[in-house]
Design a protein around this motif. Structure first.
Motif, short mmCIF file in Angstrom:
data_model
loop_
_atom_site.label_atom_id
_atom_site.label_comp_id
_atom_site.label_asym_id
_atom_site.label_seq_id
_atom_site.Cartn_x
_atom_site.Cartn_y
_atom_site.Cartn_z
N GLN A 122 101.26 9.10 142.22
CA GLN A 122 102.17 10.18 142.60
C GLN A 122 103.57 9.64 142.92
N ALA A 123 103.63 8.41 143.45
CA ALA A 123 104.91 7.84 143.87
C ALA A 123 105.60 7.05 142.75
N LEU A 124 105.01 6.98 141.57
CA LEU A 124 105.58 6.17 140.48
C LEU A 124 107.06 6.47 140.20
N PRO A 125 107.47 7.74 140.08
CA PRO A 125 108.89 8.00 139.79
C PRO A 125 109.83 7.42 140.83
N THR A 126 109.40 7.36 142.08
CA THR A 126 110.23 6.78 143.13
C THR A 126 110.17 5.26 143.11
N LEU A 127 108.97 4.71 142.90
CA LEU A 127 108.78 3.27 142.92
C LEU A 127 109.51 2.59 141.76
N CYS A 128 109.48 3.21 140.59
CA CYS A 128 109.99 2.57 139.38
C CYS A 128 111.41 2.99 139.01
N ALA A 129 112.01 3.88 139.76
CA ALA A 129 113.33 4.39 139.40
C ALA A 129 114.40 3.31 139.26
N PRO A 130 114.43 2.27 140.13
CA PRO A 130 115.51 1.27 140.00
C PRO A 130 115.35 0.32 138.82
N LEU A 131 114.18 0.29 138.19
CA LEU A 131 113.91 -0.71 137.17
C LEU A 131 114.76 -0.48 135.92
N ILE A 151 105.90 4.09 132.05
CA ILE A 151 107.18 3.87 131.37
C ILE A 151 108.17 4.98 131.69
N CYS A 152 107.73 6.21 131.63
CA CYS A 152 108.64 7.34 131.88
C CYS A 152 109.08 7.40 133.34
N ALA A 153 108.34 6.77 134.24
CA ALA A 153 108.75 6.74 135.64
C ALA A 153 109.98 5.87 135.85
N CYS A 154 110.25 4.96 134.89
CA CYS A 154 111.41 4.06 134.98
C CYS A 154 112.62 4.79 134.40
N SER A 155 113.26 5.60 135.21
CA SER A 155 114.30 6.49 134.71
C SER A 155 115.59 5.78 134.33
N ASN A 156 115.75 4.51 134.72
CA ASN A 156 116.95 3.74 134.37
C ASN A 156 116.63 2.60 133.41
N LEU A 157 115.52 2.70 132.73
CA LEU A 157 115.04 1.62 131.87
C LEU A 157 115.95 1.44 130.65
N VAL A 185 107.10 13.11 130.17
CA VAL A 185 108.50 12.88 129.81
C VAL A 185 109.24 12.34 131.03
N PRO A 186 110.27 11.55 130.84
CA PRO A 186 111.04 11.04 131.98
C PRO A 186 111.87 12.15 132.63
N ALA A 187 112.29 11.90 133.88
CA ALA A 187 113.06 12.89 134.61
C ALA A 187 114.44 13.09 133.99
N LYS A 188 114.95 12.08 133.31
CA LYS A 188 116.23 12.20 132.62
C LYS A 188 116.15 11.36 131.35
N PRO A 212 109.27 10.48 124.04
CA PRO A 212 110.45 11.08 124.67
C PRO A 212 111.61 10.10 124.92
N LEU A 213 111.41 8.81 124.64
CA LEU A 213 112.47 7.84 124.89
C LEU A 213 113.50 7.85 123.76
N ILE A 214 114.75 7.56 124.10
CA ILE A 214 115.81 7.45 123.11
C ILE A 214 115.89 5.99 122.67
N LEU A 215 115.63 5.74 121.40
CA LEU A 215 115.62 4.36 120.89
C LEU A 215 116.97 4.03 120.26
N ASN A 216 117.86 3.51 121.10
CA ASN A 216 119.14 3.03 120.60
C ASN A 216 119.09 1.50 120.64
N ILE A 217 118.15 0.95 119.87
CA ILE A 217 117.82 -0.47 119.95
C ILE A 217 118.93 -1.32 119.35
N LYS A 218 119.43 -2.26 120.15
CA LYS A 218 120.39 -3.24 119.67
C LYS A 218 119.73 -4.59 119.40
#
Length: 425
Positions: A122-131, A151-157, A185-188, A212-218
């Motif tokens: 339940q806490a994953l979105p909060t725990l993983c947000a800074p990653l 993976i989707c919990a990591c909103s800044n990945l 899906v991720p929160a953003k 749901p991830l945006i793949l702008n792979i460099k």
């Protein structure tokens, strides 16, 4: 004796920054002067590696009583010896509740087959947000939606790495994913810019491509084991992200022989022509053993990869070869490699070619022998004046300091550059 040096704190910090990787010196400095403690503490705890469940528990207790340490941690690695189930597998992300500045999380041998505790889930979105970077090594996930949830919990990945990662969910294209997985899906919007796929399940690749991830792979790092399924995964990924790729690295850890021929044949399915903006290509893990039968040249993975490469922005091509003996160098189809490299260099004066040769049986050969062997294999390329760098590992001579070229720091053991009259600095 007290020594009073009236230097500004910024000067001391700059000096201490040079000790970033010397933990003994940093600890000594922290005990010497109270004013140095914040800087030394930041370097000492910036990267934390917890090597077993006991280390996890001890560090969790430490940061619960010393909260100032938690704010220093930027990179966290949590490992286990194997995939045997322990209490840590159910609670692994929980430690992030106090480490709210961790940007890079690496897990090794995380067995998530029994899931994680309800509170942690339940806490994953909060725990993983800074990653911003998530690396999953030798990790196994159940066939439910836990992997997409993590993976989707990591909103800044921005960087995602899979190495030996298994997801038991079986996806059979063109069928869609199950509703419980498609609903995750991720929160953003999450934009992935760097991706590593090293021996991971095909379902992971399929989910990344249609998820749901945006793949702008460099930067894409792909480990190809020669199986048809893996070749298709790579081709599907290249078809999607190829036009935006800057850097591509393909590992081909195969040996020669009859058993390898059928697998290397699958590489002919790959087409690098879609990488129209590619700046650098690296092919490595190529093991050549002269004791085994010749590999048919039409299945040579190096030739197959170079044949379709056509990016006008290409600046660097690197080929890493592991040889059992110096004479094994001739086992590759250097005539075709030379022709393709010369074709690429014809309209790309900025192109740099690096050949890294490593020997597995020391003493392997002298540096001069290796360099002469490589240069003699690429006569057309050398005649055109293209910058050619030769890197030697395992030779009888000490390594030579390398150079900087086009702003990229090349390997410290670059032996020779050709043509010699060019200024590489």
């Amino acid at each position: 004796m007290r020594i009073d040096l009236n230097l500004p704190p910024e000067t001391w910090d700059h000096v201490l920054d040079h000790l970033w990787d010397d933990h003994r010196a940093l600890a000594a400095c922290g005990l010497t002067c109270r004013a140095w403690v914040p800087t030394t503490r930041l370097h000492l705890f910036r990267v934390v590696r917890l090597r077993d469940p006991l280390g996890y528990a001890l560090f969790d207790d430490l940061i619960s009583t010393s909260t100032y340490i938690a704010s220093c941690v930027r990179s966290l690695t949590i490992t286990k010896a194997d995939l045997r189930l322990t209490w840590l597998d159910h609670e692994l992300p929980r430690i992030l509740r106090r480490l709210n500045r961790v940007e890079c999380l690496t897990t090794d041998h995380w067995n998530a087959l029994d899931g994680i505790s309800a509170g942690v889930l339940q806490a994953l979105p909060t725990l993983c947000a800074p990653l911003t970077t998530l690396s999953l090594r030798n990790t196994v996930f159940p066939q439910n939606s836990l992997l997409p949830q993590v993976i989707c919990a990591c909103s800044n990945l921005t960087t995602l790495r899979f190495s030996g990662t298994e997801w038991l969910y079986v996806h059979r294209p063109p069928q869609p994913f199950s509703d419980d997985i498609a609903s995750v899906v991720p929160a953003k919007d999450v934009e992935i810019k760097e991706l590593t796929l090293d021996q991971c399940s095909s379902s992971i690749t399929a989910w990344l491509l249609c998820g749901p991830l945006i793949l702008n792979i460099k930067k894409l790092i792909f480990s190809w084991r020669g199986w048809l399924e893996t070749a298709r995964d790579m081709q599907d990924m290249l078809s999607t992200v190829g036009p935006r790729l800057d850097h591509l690295e393909i590992s081909i850890p195969l040996k020669q022989g009859a058993s390898a021929t059928s697998r290397w044949r699958n590489l002919s399915l790959l087409d690098l022509s879609q990488t129209t903006c590619l700046r650098s290509l690296r092919l490595h893990g190529i093991n050549v053993d002269g004791r085994l039968p010749h590999l048919r040249h039409e299945y040579d993975p190096v030739v197959s990869a170079l044949a379709t490469l056509s990016s006008e922005r290409l600046e660097r091509v690197q080929i890493d070869v592991q040889l059992l003996r110096p004479g094994d160098l001739a086992r590759l189809d250097w005539a075709k490699i030379d022709a393709h490299l010369a074709r690429l260099a014809l309209d790309r004066p900025q192109l740099v070619v690096v050949i890294r040769v490593a020997g597995s049986t020391p003493p392997f050969a002298s540096t001069q022998e290796v360099v002469h062997g490589v240069v003699s294999c690429l006569p057309v390329l050398c005649a055109g004046g293209t910058m050619l760098g030769v890197v030697c590992n395992g030779t009888r001579l000490p390594e030579v300091t390398g150079s900087r070229l086009h702003g990229a720091h090349l390997a410290k053991n670059v032996q020779h550059w050709f043509p010699r009259h060019v200024n590489h600095t």
